[in-house]
Every structure is written in C-alpha cells, then in structure tokens.
Write a protein that holds these residues in place. Structure first.
Motif: not given
Length: 151
Positions: A128-136
């Motif tokens: 989920e943290e990596e998905k947040e980085k991708i979204s950002h």
C-alpha cells in the motif's frame, strides 16, 4: 444521445510514454518495475453513432500505431495494478479539447463534449505504501485526481 467510451493504447513497439513512466516509477520506488501500460480513455457525448465510429479510427487512434478497445478497458492480469487519472473540474484538458475540435471539423456539426483520462496498468506486486508513492508520482494534486469509472 449516448455517451461513447473507448480506450486507446500504443502498440508495444510505439509505447514510448509507457517506458518513460516506468523509469519515473523505478526512480520513485527505488526498485525495478516489471512493466507499465498507458491507455487514454475517451468519453464522448453529443455525437451520432456513425460520427463516433469514424472518429475513433481517425481522430482518437491511429490503427497502425494503436490498439483500440471499445467501451471497456482490457482486464488487468493478476499481477497488474490499475490507476486511472483525470483532470480536476475546471482544469484545461488539452487532449479532450483537441479531440472535440477535430471531431467538429470532421463532421461539420456541433462540437461534442469530450472528457479524457489516463489509465495506467502497473505490473508487479506493490505494498500500500508503494501504491501511494506510485499515485503521488503520477498525480499532480493541483491539476488531477483519481478518476471515477462512471461515464
């Protein structure tokens, strides 16, 4: 009149933007990304079916370079995460405006209403943290947001 939707993806040999996005994500995540696909989604309203059929193969896509999906995007594979991004209301969407202008010129009719979104298929397993980085990385919150699937 109906709202027509299509998705356009560059064929692998021409997917330069997808390669660039992949490099950006690898920089943000500090690890390898297995693959990225980028599709442009178009929703078009106030257009006749015949005019839409003509436009999708001449204005929205180039058959030699692009794969066109009518109405529904391809289903992601088990190891792909999908992120759909659209401009915020009030932000100028140059892609949509250009499409609307071209369709109006080609049909000699009223300008249709066109909305576009960018759909990213990101291959690999992500926390989920990596998905947040991708979204950002892919969404500038000043001009864009996660897109709804509604037409």
């Amino acid at each position: 009149m109906s709202v027509y939707r299509c998705f356009v993806e560059k064929k692998p040999a021409f997917a330069v933007e997808a390669g660039s996005v992949k490099k950006d994500l690898e920089t943000a995540l500090l690890r390898e990304v297995e693959g990225v696909r980028v599709l442009n989604r178009y929703d078009i309203e106030n257009i006749d079916r015949e005019d839409y059929e003509n436009a999708k193969h001449t204005i929205l896509s180039e058959p030699q370079l692009d794969t066109l999906y009518d109405e529904t995007a391809p289903a992601p594979s088990e190891d792909e995460w999908v992120l759909c991004v659209e401009y915020l209301p009030g932000q100028f969407d140059q892609r949509a405006d250009s499409c609307a202008q071209c369709i109006q010129l080609a049909t000699a009719k009223d300008r249709p209403l066109v909305k576009s979104a960018r759909v990213y298929y990101i291959k690999g397993s992500y926390s989920e943290e990596e998905k947040e980085k991708i979204s950002h990385t892919l969404i500038n919150p000043v001009e864009a947001r996660i897109a709804s699937n509604a037409k």
